[in-house]
Motif scaffolding. Structure first.
Motif, PDB file in Angstrom:
ATOM      1  N   SER A 100       9.983 -29.221 -46.054  1.00 56.56           N
ATOM      2  CA  SER A 100      11.248 -30.560 -45.823  1.00 56.56           C
ATOM      3  C   SER A 100      10.666 -32.016 -46.354  1.00 56.56           C
ATOM      4  CB  SER A 100      10.789 -30.835 -43.593  1.00 56.56           C
ATOM      5  OG  SER A 100      11.620 -31.950 -43.289  1.00 56.56           O
ATOM      6  N   LEU A 101      11.325 -32.746 -46.687  1.00 62.42           N
ATOM      7  CA  LEU A 101      10.897 -34.338 -46.468  1.00 62.42           C
ATOM      8  C   LEU A 101      11.954 -35.270 -46.546  1.00 62.42           C
ATOM      9  CD1 LEU A 101       9.410 -36.397 -49.014  1.00 62.42           C
ATOM     10  CD2 LEU A 101      11.124 -36.014 -50.347  1.00 62.42           C
ATOM     11  N   PHE A 102      10.559 -35.904 -45.571  1.00 63.39           N
ATOM     12  CA  PHE A 102      11.921 -37.004 -44.460  1.00 63.39           C
ATOM     13  C   PHE A 102      11.453 -38.220 -44.628  1.00 63.39           C
ATOM     14  CE2 PHE A 102      11.922 -39.733 -39.942  1.00 63.39           C
ATOM     15  CZ  PHE A 102      13.906 -38.988 -40.125  1.00 63.39           C
ATOM     16  N   ILE A 103      12.870 -39.492 -45.081  1.00 66.31           N
ATOM     17  CA  ILE A 103      12.100 -40.658 -45.188  1.00 66.31           C
ATOM     18  C   ILE A 103      14.283 -41.501 -44.382  1.00 66.31           C
ATOM     19  CG2 ILE A 103      13.004 -42.318 -46.831  1.00 66.31           C
ATOM     20  CD1 ILE A 103      12.538 -39.514 -49.190  1.00 66.31           C
ATOM     21  N   GLU A 104      12.777 -41.680 -43.820  1.00 69.12           N
ATOM     22  CA  GLU A 104      13.496 -43.195 -42.833  1.00 69.12           C
ATOM     23  C   GLU A 104      13.408 -44.703 -42.770  1.00 69.12           C
ATOM     24  OE1 GLU A 104      13.785 -42.264 -38.501  1.00 69.12           O
ATOM     25  OE2 GLU A 104      12.056 -43.421 -38.321  1.00 69.12           O
ATOM     26  N   SER A 105      14.461 -45.608 -42.857  1.00 72.66           N
ATOM     27  CA  SER A 105      14.079 -46.449 -42.906  1.00 72.66           C
ATOM     28  C   SER A 105      14.455 -47.411 -41.038  1.00 72.66           C
ATOM     29  CB  SER A 105      15.417 -47.314 -43.988  1.00 72.66           C
ATOM     30  OG  SER A 105      14.974 -48.848 -43.605  1.00 72.66           O
ATOM     31  N   TRP A 106      13.315 -48.276 -40.170  1.00 73.14           N
ATOM     32  CA  TRP A 106      13.987 -48.370 -39.492  1.00 73.14           C
ATOM     33  C   TRP A 106      13.802 -50.148 -39.351  1.00 73.14           C
ATOM     34  CZ3 TRP A 106       9.895 -45.985 -34.840  1.00 73.14           C
ATOM     35  CH2 TRP A 106      10.638 -46.681 -33.954  1.00 73.14           C
ATOM     36  N   PHE A 107      14.684 -50.744 -38.199  1.00 69.35           N
ATOM     37  CA  PHE A 107      15.231 -52.193 -38.472  1.00 69.35           C
ATOM     38  C   PHE A 107      14.423 -51.880 -36.902  1.00 69.35           C
ATOM     39  CE2 PHE A 107      17.513 -51.470 -42.155  1.00 69.35           C
ATOM     40  CZ  PHE A 107      17.040 -52.721 -43.335  1.00 69.35           C
ATOM     41  N   VAL A 108      13.813 -53.349 -35.799  1.00 75.35           N
ATOM     42  CA  VAL A 108      13.723 -53.554 -34.840  1.00 75.35           C
ATOM     43  C   VAL A 108      13.585 -55.089 -34.900  1.00 75.35           C
ATOM     44  CG1 VAL A 108      11.819 -53.658 -33.413  1.00 75.35           C
ATOM     45  CG2 VAL A 108      12.170 -51.599 -35.034  1.00 75.35           C
ATOM     46  N   TRP A 109      14.526 -55.372 -33.716  1.00 72.63           N
ATOM     47  CA  TRP A 109      15.038 -56.189 -33.431  1.00 72.63           C
ATOM     48  C   TRP A 109      13.555 -57.631 -31.933  1.00 72.63           C
ATOM     49  CZ3 TRP A 109      18.464 -53.923 -36.120  1.00 72.63           C
ATOM     50  CH2 TRP A 109      19.424 -55.033 -36.945  1.00 72.63           C
ATOM     51  N   GLU A 110      13.702 -58.734 -32.103  1.00 70.57           N
ATOM     52  CA  GLU A 110      13.489 -59.058 -31.151  1.00 70.57           C
ATOM     53  C   GLU A 110      13.482 -59.119 -29.995  1.00 70.57           C
ATOM     54  OE1 GLU A 110      12.560 -63.576 -32.581  1.00 70.57           O
ATOM     55  OE2 GLU A 110      10.360 -62.876 -33.121  1.00 70.57           O
ATOM     56  N   ASN A 111      14.738 -58.586 -30.026  1.00 72.01           N
ATOM     57  CA  ASN A 111      15.215 -58.543 -28.714  1.00 72.01           C
ATOM     58  C   ASN A 111      15.096 -57.220 -28.041  1.00 72.01           C
ATOM     59  OD1 ASN A 111      17.502 -56.932 -30.146  1.00 72.01           O
ATOM     60  ND2 ASN A 111      18.821 -58.393 -29.459  1.00 72.01           N
ATOM     61  N   GLY A 112      14.745 -55.718 -28.678  1.00 66.99           N
ATOM     62  CA  GLY A 112      14.355 -54.782 -28.296  1.00 66.99           C
ATOM     63  C   GLY A 112      15.240 -53.582 -29.295  1.00 66.99           C
ATOM     64  N   ALA A 113      16.229 -54.746 -29.579  1.00 64.53           N
ATOM     65  CA  ALA A 113      17.151 -53.190 -30.243  1.00 64.53           C
ATOM     66  C   ALA A 113      16.462 -52.446 -31.232  1.00 64.53           C
ATOM     67  CB  ALA A 113      18.131 -54.162 -30.916  1.00 64.53           C
ATOM     68  N   ASP A 114      17.408 -51.785 -31.864  1.00 63.59           N
ATOM     69  CA  ASP A 114      16.867 -50.820 -33.408  1.00 63.59           C
ATOM     70  C   ASP A 114      18.208 -49.944 -34.024  1.00 63.59           C
ATOM     71  OD1 ASP A 114      16.875 -48.612 -31.671  1.00 63.59           O
ATOM     72  OD2 ASP A 114      14.753 -48.463 -31.538  1.00 63.59           O
ATOM     73  N   ILE A 115      17.785 -49.736 -35.468  1.00 66.23           N
ATOM     74  CA  ILE A 115      18.272 -49.009 -35.887  1.00 66.23           C
ATOM     75  C   ILE A 115      17.968 -48.806 -36.797  1.00 66.23           C
ATOM     76  CG2 ILE A 115      19.382 -50.748 -37.786  1.00 66.23           C
ATOM     77  CD1 ILE A 115      22.534 -49.732 -37.558  1.00 66.23           C
ATOM     78  N   TRP A 116      17.605 -47.223 -37.031  1.00 61.95           N
ATOM     79  CA  TRP A 116      17.640 -46.618 -37.985  1.00 61.95           C
ATOM     80  C   TRP A 116      18.618 -45.692 -39.319  1.00 61.95           C
ATOM     81  CZ3 TRP A 116      17.121 -45.414 -33.324  1.00 61.95           C
ATOM     82  CH2 TRP A 116      17.852 -44.280 -32.776  1.00 61.95           C
ATOM     83  N   THR A 117      17.899 -45.278 -40.726  1.00 62.90           N
ATOM     84  CA  THR A 117      18.990 -44.254 -41.406  1.00 62.90           C
ATOM     85  C   THR A 117      17.834 -42.927 -42.089  1.00 62.90           C
ATOM     86  OG1 THR A 117      18.852 -45.589 -43.270  1.00 62.90           O
ATOM     87  CG2 THR A 117      20.272 -45.784 -41.900  1.00 62.90           C
ATOM     88  N   SER A 118      18.593 -41.751 -41.852  1.00 70.14           N
ATOM     89  CA  SER A 118      17.588 -41.662 -42.323  1.00 70.14           C
ATOM     90  C   SER A 118      17.737 -40.605 -43.018  1.00 70.14           C
ATOM     91  CB  SER A 118      16.905 -41.024 -41.238  1.00 70.14           C
ATOM     92  OG  SER A 118      17.722 -39.543 -40.469  1.00 70.14           O
ATOM     93  N   VAL A 119      16.900 -39.453 -44.439  1.00 74.41           N
ATOM     94  CA  VAL A 119      17.463 -38.341 -45.401  1.00 74.41           C
ATOM     95  C   VAL A 119      15.948 -37.578 -44.475  1.00 74.41           C
ATOM     96  CG1 VAL A 119      17.664 -37.731 -47.533  1.00 74.41           C
ATOM     97  CG2 VAL A 119      19.207 -39.889 -46.924  1.00 74.41           C
ATOM     98  N   ASN A 120      17.024 -36.214 -44.972  1.00 75.31           N
ATOM     99  CA  ASN A 120      16.076 -35.477 -44.442  1.00 75.31           C
ATOM    100  C   ASN A 120      16.297 -33.893 -45.254  1.00 75.31           C
ATOM    101  OD1 ASN A 120      13.667 -33.238 -43.410  1.00 75.31           O
ATOM    102  ND2 ASN A 120      14.809 -33.158 -41.590  1.00 75.31           N
ATOM    103  N   VAL A 121      15.562 -34.060 -46.575  1.00 71.97           N
ATOM    104  CA  VAL A 121      15.734 -33.038 -47.322  1.00 71.97           C
ATOM    105  C   VAL A 121      14.791 -31.637 -47.317  1.00 71.97           C
ATOM    106  CG1 VAL A 121      15.496 -32.110 -49.706  1.00 71.97           C
ATOM    107  CG2 VAL A 121      16.679 -34.139 -49.357  1.00 71.97           C
TER     108      VAL A 121
END
Length: 694
Positions: free
Chosen positions: A503-524
């Protein structure tokens, strides 16, 4: 702007504890108590989040004192608006204060004690930077909310702690505060961005402690129980009985524990899981007797290969708890650097005939800079069949940021099954900086490795793993706190060189100062299936399968009373395709009552099927804390794949630690293809701790 603290420039603070000739009045009112007037408070907390390295936004004072019998800690947490605070009986969604203590200053083992404005108590054991919040000991906390602050007092008996034999001692301490509505975490001893306060090497030092001289301490915990059950395993649960646990301090640092007619009816049921692969699922230990000093007996790769996993004792197939006659356990320190553990238990056999004896022996020696080495051996004796496992481990701390760990183990069984390659080993290294956290490992398990008291997910396999995470401090730009990028590769091969999976897993994760977050990922992924197997009754034929899955997920900012998050994943699944959806949410009615909901669904389309099949796992849970010591917890779970409903409701009136009155109802309903099976039980249990010093 964040000043970006590093290990090199984060100086460890020091202070002195104060002897209290008169114990403080235990009422949570710190400012008005003369016992605290001469104690110099600790302050100047530094943020870990969101503005790393900046002073805490609100002032916190910590007082450290002691009497002849107890360690006393007090907090005054100032607020700009006490009506905006976020207390909760859910520790993960609450304001709070926490104290971390390293009595041996070995940077490896310690304790954590935490509470909030409601006075709910959470405690944990710490081992090698990881905390176990299922652990429990005897202590008390009380909190009071004032006009411009809230204050806390903690009383921790010295008999609840292990510490060296010295007249005057220095212990490692750190103190933390969480302001949930601001997503703020701050500490007395500042923490570099890549760590948390459970990294004991980063604690400050408090000296001048004079804990009491060696005393014989006995904690006697008897219980009475009555239980009624219907359905399968009813004969194991129906009873009116008694038993006890006892703990005797042979020395201030070495404890002997005994258990007779052991019962864990008050422990919550296992969380349901759906197995969508070829390998065993892992269930964690939750029983108090085994959680005490459990980190000492841990050798292996978490959730993959454990030389000793206590769930192999007294738990049968399908999670059925088997009757346990009892046993003894000796754990603790001999000198400042040596830690020993011996355990013997007897339980009914999982086969339903006779009993089994379990023996474990462990030795570990601490070295400077988070280093240690040790040995462990286990023996499982079922009469005609017995099995042994032998293991050694070594940990080497390299500077302040690096670490290498390794273990090797061998097993032997005389059960008449021919085995080869009865061994396992792993070599793991990591290096952490404020921007990069990197690790690599190799792990191999022989085809015949059989730790009869352990857990093995895959045999006949070689594993290679490499991972790196880059953390970019955004310092409030676009409201962001951090941007994390993760790269993770894991591959498994058998001894013939055949690739079972990778498995090759790549993720980009943004974390806001107010605690919200969002992430995108690709898993081959690539899966090599030599032998057909079934997923929810649908066959996966032998073959080689390559697929790519794309995912996206997010959580809303922390805000009361509502919070929600979710994720969507779409891509290949063996010979077909899968779309997975997960939703989780919580609702807090007030600081005493909260509700949570989780739903994970997967729709799988195999080309051999006329229509896709779906499997989902749904869970609903609630927690009601009437007082810090009286609570009602419950959960309802449904495993659609196996058609299993599970209901567990527990009322607890705690007297101290994990002792008190418990009323537990459990119901498991399994709807098989041709039949339906229901198991119900209701248990009433009372236990009490008698604490005697002499």
């Amino acid at each position: 702007m964040s000043c970006g603290l590093t290990l090199a420039d984060a100086n460890r603070p020091t202070a002195q504890a104060t002897y209290l000739a008169t114990a403080p009045v235990f009422d949570g009112r710190v400012k008005d108590d003369p016992a605290w007037f001469k104690v110099q408070p600790l302050t100047n907390f530094t943020q870990l989040l969101p503005e790393h390295g900046e002073p805490a936004s609100l002032k916190t004072l910590v007082y450290v004192g002691y009497t002849d019998t107890d360690l006393h800690l007090a907090f005054i947490a100032y607020e700009d608006d006490v009506n905006a605070m976020d207390p909760s009986n859910n520790g993960w969604q609450s304001d709070g204060v926490v104290a971390v203590i390293d009595t041996y200053q070995n940077d490896i083992t310690g304790y954590a004690f935490s509470t909030n404005q409601t006075g709910v108590e959470w405690d944990a054991s710490i081992f090698n930077g990881n905390e176990n919040w299922n652990w429990s000991t005897v202590w008390d906390a009380i909190a009071v909310v004032h006009d411009d602050n809230w204050s806390v007092e903690m009383v921790i008996p010295f008999t609840s702690l292990n510490y060296p034999k010295q007249d005057v001692q220095e212990w490692g301490f750190n103190f933390g505060r969480v302001i949930k509505r601001r997503n703020e975490v701050s500490h007395w001893a500042a923490i570099p961005r890549q760590f948390n306060m459970m990294r004991l090497q980063l604690a400050g030092t408090i000296g001048g402690l004079k804990p009491p001289p060696a005393k014989r301490n006995v904690k006697f915990l008897p219980y009475l129980i009555t239980a009624e059950a219907e359905g399968r395993d009813a004969h194991l649960l129906n009873r009116s009985d008694f038993g006890f646990d006892v703990r005797y301090s042979l020395t201030p640092t070495l404890n002997l524990e005994g258990t007779f007619n052991t019962d864990f009816a008050q422990v919550e049921s296992d969380r349901l899981q759906i197995n969508t692969g070829r390998f065993s699922l892992f269930f964690p230990e939750t029983r108090p007797f085994f959680l005490e000093n459990s980190q000492l007996f841990t050798i292996g790769v978490p959730r993959e290969t454990l030389i000793f996993h206590s769930r192999r004792i007294g738990i049968g197939y399908g999670g059925t708890r088997l009757p346990m006659d009892g046993g003894v356990k000796l754990t603790g320190h001999v000198g400042r650097q040596n830690e020993v553990g011996l355990m013997y238990l007897r339980a009914d056999s999982a086969s339903g005939e006779g009993f089994e004896d379990f023996s474990i022996a462990r030795y570990s020696r601490s070295l400077p800079n988070r280093s240690k080495f040790g040995f462990l051996t286990t023996n499982r004796d079922s009469g005609a069949v017995d099995s042994q496992t032998y293991a050694g481990d070594f940990q080497w701390g390299i500077g302040e940021r690096g670490e290498i760990r390794t273990f090797a183990a061998a097993s032997r069984s005389n059960d008449g099954v021919p085995r080869e390659d009865e061994y396992a080993y792993a070599l793991y290294g990591n290096y952490n900086t404020p921007k990069y956290q990197s690790s690599a490992s190799i792990h191999e398990v022989g085809s015949g490795f059989n730790p009869a008291m352990g857990f093995v997910q895959r045999r006949n396999s070689r594993k290679g793993h490499v991972a790196s995470r880059r953390t970019v401090a955004m310092d409030g730009k676009w409201g962001l706190n951090e941007w994390r990028q993760l790269f993770n590769y894991t591959g498994y091969w058998d001894f013939d060189g055949y690739k079972e999976s990778d498995s090759l897993f790549i993720e980009s994760w943004f974390v806001w100062e107010n605690g919200a977050d969002i992430w995108t990922s690709v898993n081959v992924t690539n899966e090599g299936v030599r032998d057909p197997f079934y997923v929810v009754g649908n066959e996966v034929p032998s073959g080689e399968y390559a697929s790519t899955t794309i995912g996206i997920g997010a959580n809303t900012p922390y805000a009361k009373p509502w919070g929600i998050g979710g994720a969507v994943n779409a891509g290949g699944f063996y010979q077909g395709n899968n779309v997975g959806v997960g939703i989780w949410t919580r609702y807090e009615f007030n600081e005493h009552l909260n509700l949570n909901l989780g739903w994970n669904s997967n729709e799988v389309d195999f080309p051999t099927l006329d229509e896709p099949f779906n499997f989902a796992l749904t869970s609903v849970g609630f927690s009601a804390a009437f007082t810090p010591k009286i609570n009602l917890d419950g959960s309802i779970q449904y495993n659609e794949a196996d058609k299993v409903w599970s209901t567990n409701v527990r009322f607890a009136w705690l007297r101290s630690a994990s002792a008190g009155l418990f009323l537990v109802f459990s119901d498991i309903n399994e709807k098989h293809a041709r039949s339906e099976e229901q198991r119900q039980s209701i248990v009433l249990k009372y236990s009490h701790i008698f604490d005697v010093n002499f």
